[in-house]
Scaffold this motif. Structure first.
Motif, PDB file in Angstrom:
ATOM      1  N   LEU A   1       7.471   1.028  -1.760  1.00  0.00           N
ATOM      2  CA  LEU A   1       6.596  -0.137  -1.883  1.00  0.00           C
ATOM      3  C   LEU A   1       5.477   0.121  -2.878  1.00  0.00           C
ATOM      4  N   GLY A   2       4.896   1.316  -2.823  1.00  0.00           N
ATOM      5  CA  GLY A   2       3.817   1.644  -3.738  1.00  0.00           C
ATOM      6  C   GLY A   2       4.282   1.771  -5.168  1.00  0.00           C
ATOM      7  N   THR A   3       5.456   2.340  -5.364  1.00  0.00           N
ATOM      8  CA  THR A   3       5.958   2.584  -6.699  1.00  0.00           C
ATOM      9  C   THR A   3       6.509   1.323  -7.342  1.00  0.00           C
ATOM     10  N   LEU A   4       7.240   0.545  -6.569  1.00  0.00           N
ATOM     11  CA  LEU A   4       7.935  -0.598  -7.140  1.00  0.00           C
ATOM     12  C   LEU A   4       7.103  -1.868  -7.159  1.00  0.00           C
ATOM     13  N   ALA A   5       6.017  -1.891  -6.405  1.00  0.00           N
ATOM     14  CA  ALA A   5       5.203  -3.100  -6.304  1.00  0.00           C
ATOM     15  C   ALA A   5       6.095  -4.307  -6.041  1.00  0.00           C
ATOM     16  N   VAL A   6       6.918  -4.189  -5.011  1.00  0.00           N
ATOM     17  CA  VAL A   6       7.884  -5.222  -4.668  1.00  0.00           C
ATOM     18  C   VAL A   6       7.167  -6.420  -4.071  1.00  0.00           C
ATOM     19  N   THR A   7       7.465  -7.568  -4.619  1.00  0.00           N
ATOM     20  CA  THR A   7       6.990  -8.796  -3.993  1.00  0.00           C
ATOM     21  C   THR A   7       8.114  -9.288  -3.105  1.00  0.00           C
ATOM     22  N   THR A   8       7.777  -9.668  -1.918  1.00  0.00           N
ATOM     23  CA  THR A   8       8.789 -10.057  -0.960  1.00  0.00           C
ATOM     24  C   THR A   8       9.374 -11.415  -1.327  1.00  0.00           C
ATOM     25  N   THR A   9      10.687 -11.438  -1.440  1.00  0.00           N
ATOM     26  CA  THR A   9      11.397 -12.691  -1.698  1.00  0.00           C
ATOM     27  C   THR A   9      12.166 -13.060  -0.436  1.00  0.00           C
ATOM     28  N   ASP A  10      12.791 -14.219  -0.457  1.00  0.00           N
ATOM     29  CA  ASP A  10      13.593 -14.638   0.695  1.00  0.00           C
ATOM     30  C   ASP A  10      14.725 -13.648   0.959  1.00  0.00           C
ATOM     31  N   ASP A  11      15.335 -13.114  -0.128  1.00  0.00           N
ATOM     32  CA  ASP A  11      16.416 -12.138   0.043  1.00  0.00           C
ATOM     33  C   ASP A  11      15.920 -10.870   0.723  1.00  0.00           C
ATOM     34  N   SER A  12      14.783 -10.346   0.259  1.00  0.00           N
ATOM     35  CA  SER A  12      14.291  -9.101   0.860  1.00  0.00           C
ATOM     36  C   SER A  12      13.809  -9.346   2.286  1.00  0.00           C
ATOM     37  N   LYS A  13      13.199 -10.505   2.551  1.00  0.00           N
ATOM     38  CA  LYS A  13      12.783 -10.819   3.922  1.00  0.00           C
ATOM     39  C   LYS A  13      13.994 -10.857   4.845  1.00  0.00           C
ATOM     40  N   ALA A  14      15.059 -11.499   4.393  1.00  0.00           N
ATOM     41  CA  ALA A  14      16.277 -11.589   5.195  1.00  0.00           C
ATOM     42  C   ALA A  14      16.859 -10.200   5.444  1.00  0.00           C
ATOM     43  N   THR A  15      16.829  -9.341   4.430  1.00  0.00           N
ATOM     44  CA  THR A  15      17.333  -7.975   4.589  1.00  0.00           C
ATOM     45  C   THR A  15      16.508  -7.223   5.614  1.00  0.00           C
ATOM     46  N   PHE A  16      15.167  -7.322   5.531  1.00  0.00           N
ATOM     47  CA  PHE A  16      14.298  -6.617   6.464  1.00  0.00           C
ATOM     48  C   PHE A  16      14.520  -7.105   7.896  1.00  0.00           C
TER      49      PHE A  16
END
Length: 190
Positions: free
Chosen positions: A107-122
């Motif tokens: 999270l710190g390295t990639l500065a990922v912004t949460t999208t619908d796809d990543s929310k669904a994966t989590f």
């Protein structure tokens, strides 16, 4: 005319696996050396190969996260037959701390912004982790080895709280594991 999807070549699958492992190691540690170029270099492929497999940083993050969760679920399946349920649970939770450590670095390295796809994966992966640990907890409760009033959600919430309230850095993992062990000792009835 229908398009026929070919099975990926074995070298492409090996490259993908090497990229996931390199990303887990390099990006999971964070820091200034944690770049996608470093991931490609560590995996022994070019940056173009990395982007062919993972067109976005988020895609790489999700692949690493999904891979780590799959390994934990496989580990839990192997631990389900262990005679000592509290010891099996302890082993699995220690491994889960490793996933949290990797995720924090990513999270710190990639500065990922949460999208619908990543929310669904989590949400999906969280549910699978909860189900996996719930089975072992249920068995421990049936065998009177664990307190009956602790749920899988309680256990995972406590783990995440302990992990995320500690500042990352040297000694982070041993501190977290020590606190989790104290919590697990309090769950054990024997």
């Amino acid at each position: 005319m229908e398009s026929v999807r070919r099975k990926p070549r074995s070298d492409a699958l090996r490259n993908r696996d090497r990229l996931i492992e390199a990303a887990r190691k390099i990006l999971g540690q964070g820091g200034p050396e944690a770049s996608l170029e470093a991931v490609a270099r560590d995996a022994g492929v070019g940056i173009g190969t990395l982007y062919r497999h993972f067109p976005t940083r988020e895609a790489l993050f999700i692949a690493v996260y999904r891979h780590e969760v799959e390994q934990l679920i496989e580990m839990m399946a192997a631990l389900e037959t262990e005679r000592d349920v509290p010891a099996a649970l302890r082993s699995w939770l220690h491994a889960l701390v490793g996933l949290v450590e990797t995720k924090r670095g990513l999270l710190g390295t990639l500065a990922v912004t949460t999208t619908d796809d990543s929310k669904a994966t989590f949400v999906e992966m969280s549910g699978r982790l909860t189900d996996a640990v719930g089975k072992l907890l249920d068995r421990g409760i049936e065998e009177h080895a664990l307190r009956p009033d602790v749920t899988a959600d309680d256990l995972l919430t406590t783990l995440y709280a302990v992990c995320y309230t500690r500042q990352p850095g040297p000694g982070w993992k041993p501190q977290v594991i020590r606190l989790l062990d104290i919590f697990l000792d309090g769950m054990t009835t024997r």
